[in-house]
Motif scaffolding. Structure first.
Motif: not given
Ligand code: BTN
Length: 253
Positions: A125-126, A61, A71, A26, A52-55, A114, A28
């Motif tokens: 955006i997180l 994500w 990030s 990620s 392992a992108g997270r929302g 959003d 972040n």
């Molecule tokens: C949402 O849930 O709308 C927020 C999503 C945010 C995704 C971004 S991609 C770059 C950064 N790294 C992550 O793991 N998440 C945020």
């Protein structure tokens, strides 16, 4: 951990810097790791793929190649109120960057931060705290959007809207607008960003359903964004409610 080919470093304005990676868990998380040795404001990381992108709200994500995963760490976030405001400042900066890069697409905001095109989500955006700082994570559907079966909300991509953008160019534009908006916010306060957000808010004056973490659903008219960034919903007989966290859905028109 960051994987794949060598990172590419790019010096940006006023000491801000961008690290571009081919793959990472990620962005972040990568900013958090790198900040331990590089803590000055403006450390930004982008990756072509996240494993392992997270929302928001603990969601995944999904992060295939072609989209933007970016990030950046800001020396901000001393209080929850400050962080709440920042999330709208980031949304406005992102919308400004998209308006510059793809002038024909009309972007609107869905509370809290959003970005929508034609009612479908194009970016999320997180914000995560990191010691005395905030890591701002931005995902933009540049080339690909999840389909209705996997997304919690209808989604679109810039490519699907007729804008063919290079993720690295877009990242540079976003960081430039973000830096300028954060400076303005620090100098002039939140009011100007609240107004800018409201100007492009989706569904203002219309029916919304806010789904809270508890599972409760608040139905009413979306009447305002208050000075703390709370969504104000007028539920007629049930009165006005300030929503501080949750997901918003619009009533079918
Ligand atoms: C949402 O849930 O709308 C927020 C999503 C945010 C995704 C971004 S991609 C770059 C950064 N790294 C992550 O793991 N998440 C945020």
């Amino acid at each position: 951990m960051a994987q794949g080919s060598e990172p590419v470093y790019e010096a940006l304005l006023d000491g801000w810097r961008l690290v571009a990676l081919s793959e990472v868990d990620s962005t972040n998380e990568e900013v958090r790791r790198r900040a331990a040795v590089d803590p000055a404001e403006g450390l930004a990381v982008m990756a072509a793929v996240q494993t392992a992108g997270r929302g928001r709200r603990g969601r995944t994500w999904v992060s295939p190649p072609g989209n933007l995963y970016l990030s950046v760490r800001l020396n901000q976030g001393r209080t929850l109120a400050e962080t709440a405001q920042l999330s709208f400042v980031v949304a406005v900066a992102l919308a400004d960057a998209l308006a510059e890069a793809a002038p024909h697409v009309a972007v609107r905001f869905k509370w809290p931060n959003d970005l929508l095109i034609g009612g479908a989500k194009v970016s999320g955006i997180l914000l995560e705290t990191d010691r005395a700082a905030v890591i701002v994570g931005i995902g933009v559907n540049v080339a690909w959007a999840p389909d209705a079966t996997t997304a919690t909300y209808p989604a679109t991509s810039l490519k699907g809207e007729g804008a063919d953008l290079d993720p690295r160019d877009l990242a540079r534009g976003i960081l430039r607008h973000l830096k300028s908006c954060v400076e303005q916010w620090r100098a002039r306060g939140f009011a100007v960003f609240r107004a800018a957000w409201l100007e492009r808010a989706q569904g203002l004056g219309q029916g919304v359903v806010a789904r809270l973490q508890s599972g409760e659903e608040v139905h009413g008219i979306f009447v305002d964004l208050d000075a703390d960034g709370a969504l104000v919903v007028d539920g007629a007989d049930a009165g006005r409610r300030r929503i501080l966290a949750g997901d918003v859905f619009f009533a079918a028109s």
